[in-house]
Design an enzyme around this catalytic site. Structure first.
Site, PDB file in Angstrom:
ATOM      1  N   PRO A  57       0.824  -1.210   0.000  1.00  0.00           N
ATOM      2  CA  PRO A  57       0.000   0.000   0.000  1.00  0.00           C
ATOM      3  C   PRO A  57       0.856   1.257   0.000  1.00  0.00           C
ATOM      4  CG  PRO A  57      -0.111  -1.082   2.138  1.00  0.00           C
ATOM      5  CD  PRO A  57       0.639  -1.997   1.216  1.00  0.00           C
ATOM      6  N   GLU A  58       0.518   2.198  -0.829  1.00  0.00           N
ATOM      7  CA  GLU A  58       1.191   3.499  -0.814  1.00  0.00           C
ATOM      8  C   GLU A  58       0.214   4.536  -0.259  1.00  0.00           C
ATOM      9  OE1 GLU A  58       3.486   4.635  -4.201  1.00  0.00           O
ATOM     10  OE2 GLU A  58       4.050   2.585  -4.670  1.00  0.00           O
TER      11      GLU A  58
END
Ligand SMILES: [Zn+2]
Length: 298
Positions: free
Chosen positions: A2-3
């Protein structure tokens, strides 16, 4: 992994249900994730009320009524989900939906029982198969080693081309590495660096300093890049958000994977820039893939 947009999507999923909730019990199923849980972690949370739910870079922050802040980093595979809730109307749905929902309870590492004044009792569960996630408790942001060194938040006014020029001046490092530096901009990772560079038509392998004028001022292209960073993040957050709302009627795929990237993981496919005839190329920089269009990124 996840960013920033995915973490923001998670935050928006959690927010309506956890902000204002009282933490009744906290059960740790193991002593550590990537790092050990802080000493006295469960007892520090129990009895507190969650006053706000925010995000800095890729960190979720729950401010507690005790004055402490509970930090959660999702690592590679960390997810939060609700169980045993009575509320029927999930306004934005479950928080972990950008990621494939897991049924594998052996990776449930933390179970928090909450009571929300409006939504009633629920369980909030942290699941993390690879355990690269971690949690921390601290008194104020300067106290957290994770937050004190971070550069500007890309969606805030503190992030702009002049600030980037200051950082890029004299930097021989390639563009991509310069943008991954969390002191330049906080929360960008491999995916959105590729996307932002494509948006600004800049190759990932030119040196960062070439975007700074002799005077030290940002070039027009650096201004385009600052704008590109902001735009790709906002669009990804919007895509996650809209997928969130549609999730129950959808096929179970996540916002994260449904979001269409322009270059990331699209080697050999046509460039989506209007009128560009380029084909997306992949190169390896510092052991990680970069994707770009050799025609419109120069
Ligand atoms: Zn192109």
């Amino acid at each position: 992994m996840p960013e920033l947009p995915e973490v923001e999507t998670v935050r928006r999923g959690l927010e309506p249900y956890v902000t204002g909730a009282h933490i009744d019990t906290v059960a740790l199923k193991r002593k550590d994730l990537r790092f050990p849980f802080p000493e006295g972690f469960a007892s520090a949370l129990e009895g507190a009320t969650i006053e706000s739910t925010s995000r800095r870079a890729k960190y979720l922050l729950f401010r507690l009524s005790t004055g402490k802040t509970w930090l959660s980093h999702l690592g590679m595979t960390g997810t939060w989900r609700f169980e045993d809730f009575k509320f029927q109307d999930l306004k934005v749905g479950e928080p972990s939906r950008y990621y494939e929902p897991t049924e594998d309870r052996k990776h449930d590492h933390l179970i928090v029982e909450l009571t929300h004044p409006e939504h009633g009792a629920m369980k909030l569960i942290y699941n993390d198969a690879r355990r690269f996630g971690f949690m921390e408790l601290f008194g104020d942001d300067a106290e957290s080693a994770y937050l004190s060194e971070l550069g500007p938040e890309p969606l805030s006014n503190a992030f702009n081309a002049a600030e980037m020029a200051e950082r890029f001046k004299g930097k021989k490092a390639p563009m991509k590495a310069a943008l991954l530096d969390q002191k330049v901009v906080a929360g960008l990772g491999n995916i959105y660096v590729s996307e932002a560079l494509h948006r600004a038509h800049i190759r990932p392998d030119i040196s960062a300093a070439t975007l700074v004028l002799k005077s030290g001022a940002p070039s027009k292209r650096l201004e385009d890049l600052a704008e590109g960073v902001r735009t790709v993040l906002i669009e990804a957050i919007d895509a996650g958000g809209s997928t969130l709302r549609d999730f129950r009627a959808a096929d179970g795929n996540s916002g994260y994977f449904q979001h269409r990237f322009a270059v990331y993981d699209r080697e050999g496919e046509p460039c989506p820039t209007p009128r560009c005839k380029g084909v997306i190329k992949r190169i390896v920089q510092s052991g990680r893939s970069s994707f770009f269009c050799p025609v419109c990124q120069h």
